[in-house]
Design a protein around this motif. Structure first.
Motif, short mmCIF file in Angstrom:
data_model
loop_
_atom_site.label_atom_id
_atom_site.label_comp_id
_atom_site.label_asym_id
_atom_site.label_seq_id
_atom_site.Cartn_x
_atom_site.Cartn_y
_atom_site.Cartn_z
N PRO A 41 33.47 46.63 28.24
CA PRO A 41 34.07 45.98 29.41
C PRO A 41 35.17 46.81 30.06
N VAL A 42 35.24 46.71 31.39
CA VAL A 42 36.27 47.38 32.18
C VAL A 42 36.77 46.40 33.22
N LEU A 43 38.08 46.27 33.37
CA LEU A 43 38.64 45.40 34.40
C LEU A 43 38.49 46.07 35.75
N VAL A 44 37.75 45.46 36.65
CA VAL A 44 37.54 45.99 37.98
C VAL A 44 38.68 45.60 38.92
N HIS A 45 39.06 44.33 38.88
CA HIS A 45 40.14 43.85 39.74
C HIS A 45 40.61 42.50 39.23
N ALA A 46 41.85 42.16 39.53
CA ALA A 46 42.39 40.85 39.19
C ALA A 46 43.26 40.35 40.33
N SER A 47 43.24 39.04 40.54
CA SER A 47 44.05 38.42 41.58
C SER A 47 45.46 38.20 41.04
N HIS A 48 46.41 38.92 41.62
CA HIS A 48 47.79 38.78 41.15
C HIS A 48 48.33 37.39 41.44
N GLU A 49 47.84 36.77 42.50
CA GLU A 49 48.27 35.41 42.81
C GLU A 49 47.83 34.44 41.73
N MET A 50 46.56 34.59 41.27
CA MET A 50 46.07 33.68 40.25
C MET A 50 46.70 33.97 38.89
N VAL A 51 47.05 35.20 38.64
CA VAL A 51 47.78 35.54 37.42
C VAL A 51 49.06 34.73 37.37
N GLU A 52 49.78 34.69 38.50
CA GLU A 52 51.03 33.94 38.55
C GLU A 52 50.78 32.44 38.49
N GLU A 53 49.74 31.96 39.19
CA GLU A 53 49.41 30.53 39.20
C GLU A 53 49.14 30.02 37.79
N LEU A 54 48.55 30.86 36.97
CA LEU A 54 48.17 30.44 35.62
C LEU A 54 49.27 30.67 34.59
N GLY A 55 50.41 31.18 35.06
CA GLY A 55 51.54 31.35 34.15
C GLY A 55 51.51 32.63 33.35
N MET A 56 50.71 33.59 33.77
CA MET A 56 50.67 34.89 33.10
C MET A 56 51.65 35.85 33.76
N GLU A 57 51.77 37.04 33.16
CA GLU A 57 52.61 38.08 33.73
C GLU A 57 51.74 39.29 34.08
N GLU A 58 52.27 40.14 34.97
CA GLU A 58 51.51 41.31 35.40
C GLU A 58 51.12 42.21 34.23
N LYS A 59 51.98 42.29 33.24
CA LYS A 59 51.70 43.16 32.10
C LYS A 59 50.49 42.69 31.31
N ASP A 60 50.16 41.40 31.43
CA ASP A 60 49.01 40.86 30.70
C ASP A 60 47.71 41.52 31.16
N LEU A 61 47.68 41.98 32.41
CA LEU A 61 46.47 42.59 32.94
C LEU A 61 46.10 43.87 32.21
N CYS A 62 47.08 44.49 31.61
CA CYS A 62 46.84 45.75 30.91
C CYS A 62 46.52 45.55 29.43
N SER A 63 46.52 44.31 28.99
CA SER A 63 46.34 44.06 27.56
C SER A 63 44.86 43.97 27.19
N GLU A 64 44.58 44.33 25.95
CA GLU A 64 43.22 44.22 25.43
C GLU A 64 42.82 42.75 25.31
N VAL A 65 43.80 41.89 25.06
CA VAL A 65 43.52 40.46 24.92
C VAL A 65 42.96 39.91 26.23
N PHE A 66 43.58 40.27 27.36
CA PHE A 66 43.11 39.81 28.66
C PHE A 66 41.67 40.28 28.89
N LEU A 67 41.44 41.57 28.65
CA LEU A 67 40.10 42.13 28.88
C LEU A 67 39.07 41.46 27.98
N ASP A 68 39.41 41.23 26.74
CA ASP A 68 38.46 40.63 25.80
C ASP A 68 38.11 39.20 26.19
#
Length: 521
Positions: A41-68
């Motif tokens: 798997p490879v992250l193609v794109h993520a909505s920064h607005e939805m990241v915030e809406e769901l209570g996540m942080e920008e750094k989460d996008l770089c984590s293996e947990v998010f990708l998995d």
């Protein structure tokens, strides 16, 4: 990365007791099922607005947990993914059990007093996959991801999207059903909405004469998404139907306003919350054509054409009303609710169209003015988005002279077709229109601002999505990012991005993915 898990669907509704993942008829509201693991798997794109809406942080996008988790390779702790069971009418015919054939719901979460359900599309087989593989390709996933976010910023009720991941796996698809399938890149989209409940969730229970579960599902839906309604009574279920009817109408009026054509308005693709859901063979009108449908499957009968969407909305609501009837058990009030849809449409459509051409005072002649406009737009191929956006530049104190079409000339695909008869027809309309504008109290600038707030400058034209798809297929995700940013402000001028304010290029007229789309798109 931590979510405030608040699962309600699986806790309050009956589950399929069979845990094995094989195709079958399911007499329950859902089946537990796990996403299929992906190879790379490879992250193609993520909505920064939805990241915030769901209570996540920008750094989460770089984590293996998010990708998995959002590629389907891991399950969030203490959650149980599932697929929903529903039926539906497809192209006017009852299709029986359908269900989440390539969607797997991960969990429900709350943040800032908002409730969200997260769902992976293209995450593998479920008991509802029928003869399909439950997977999705990069092509259709990009279209879904970009469109759901674009629609939100247009002000259209819609599901959202959190992320899109390539899976590293190949998926066999016959894009136009020609009998020549090809392998394409696989992908998974994470879709987000308060709920993914559809008309079909209720239809399948009525078809099976399971009134007990039907009432349980209706009570659940009212409790969590229509809490101002008192469930458990005929009056409550009737109010529920009425509000779904109103929300559905509001959604379709927005579709008509921006020129969006869903393409496959089957009842299993109709959200109970009045959200645009299931982005497949959709499209925006390029040339204004009330008979246009983007769906190749619908090419012959054009059931889901632009000019028929409002009627199909009502047809689908009749199917929902039929499903809920065992709980209401009275014909007259149900018919009154559906009649209300027809009456409200006339008024709301007129109001919407008046706002598009900058008319806000009452005048009985406006209906005829709008009807004539819609006829004129089809005299020769005329770009809907450009026409209405540029119409705001008309000055009401300027006489309609020989250059009267100069303001909207960019909207015509073939200006040479504007012969003397066509020009005279248009001139007659513009004379009436400018005279009508002079009755408005708003200044030209005030009217222009109001018109530009309802007539977008930028929409996700199919050729634009196709350019993003072709670039991504080569590993270049920059066009996705460019369009994502552009479509976050569709009503703004964005002068540095004006290249996207243009008619469909001629190369895209008959190109697959730009004009011809299937349910595989």
């Amino acid at each position: 990365m931590k979510f405030n898990i608040k699962d309600t669907f699986t806790k309050e509704l009956p589950a399929d007791p069979i845990l094995e993942n094989y195709r079958r008829q399911v007499n329950a509201c859902f089946s537990y099922v796990s996403p299929k693991k992906t190879s790379k798997p490879v992250l193609v794109h993520a909505s920064h607005e939805m990241v915030e809406e769901l209570g996540m942080e920008e750094k989460d996008l770089c984590s293996e947990v998010f990708l998995d988790i959002f590629s389907g390779n891991a399950i969030y702790p203490d959650t149980q993914p599932y697929a929903m069971c529903y039926g539906g009418h497809q192209f006017g015919n009852w299709a029986g059990q359908l269900g989440d054939g390539r969607a797997i719901n991960l969990f429900e979460t709350t943040h800032n007093n908002k409730h969200w359900a997260l769902q992976l599309k293209g995450a593998g087989e479920t008991p509802y996959s029928r003869t399909a593989d439950g997977l999705a390709v990069l092509r259709s996933s990009i279209r879904e991801y970009l469109c759901s976010e674009a629609m939100f910023h247009l002000g259209v009720p819609t599901t959202r999207a959190l992320s899109i991941c390539e899976t590293g796996d190949k998926v066999l698809r016959d894009i136009l059903y020609t009998g020549n399938p090809e392998y394409e890149k696989g992908a998974v989209v994470c879709r987000v909405a308060p709920s993914f409940l559809r008309f079909g969730n209720f239809e399948i229970l009525m078809a099976r004469e399971d009134k007990e579960t039907l009432q349980t599902l209706a009570d659940y839906t009212i409790k969590h998404f229509f809490p101002h309604i008192q469930s458990g009574s005929k009056e409550g279920y009737l109010l529920f139907l009425k509000e779904v009817t109103e929300r559905t109408l509001e959604m379709i009026i927005h579709w008509q306003r921006v020129g969006f054509v869903h393409g496959v308005m089957n009842t299993d693709n109709m959200s109970i919350l009045g959200l645009t859901i299931d982005y497949g063979p959709y499209g925006w009108l390029e040339g204004y054509d009330e008979g246009w449908t983007p769906n190749t499957t619908d090419r012959q009968h054009k059931r889901y054409r632009y000019g028929n969407q409002i009627n199909i909305g009502l047809w689908n609501l009749y199917r929902l009303a039929n499903a809920l009837y065992p709980l209401i058990d009275e014909t007259a009030p149900v018919e009154a609710v559906l009649k209300g849809y027809q009456d409200a449409y006339q008024q709301q459509y007129l109001s919407m169209m008046k706002s598009k051409i900058g008319l806000f005072e009452k005048d009985a002649r406006d209906i005829a003015l709008i009807n004539t406009l819609e006829e004129n737009l089809q005299l020769t191929e005329t770009d809907m988005t450009i026409f209405f956006r540029n119409l705001a530049d008309i000055k009401k104190d300027k006489a309609v002279t020989d250059d009267f079409l100069s303001v909207v000339i960019e909207a015509f695909y073939a200006p040479q077709e504007l012969d003397e008869n066509v020009r005279e027809t248009w001139k007659h309309w513009f004379v009436s229109y400018v005279a009508r504008l002079r009755q408005e109290r708003l200044s030209d600038l005030e009217r222009q601002q109001k018109m530009n707030a309802v007539n977008p400058k930028y929409v996700l034209r199919n050729y634009m999505a196709q350019l993003a798809i072709e670039a991504a297929d080569k590993g270049d995700y920059s066009v996705i990012e460019e369009l994502y940013q552009l479509l976050k402000a569709p009503y703004s001028e964005q002068e540095e991005k004006v290249k996207w304010f243009a008619k469909r290029p001629e190369w895209a007229r008959n190109k697959p993915g730009c004009s011809m789309l299937s349910c595989s798109s």
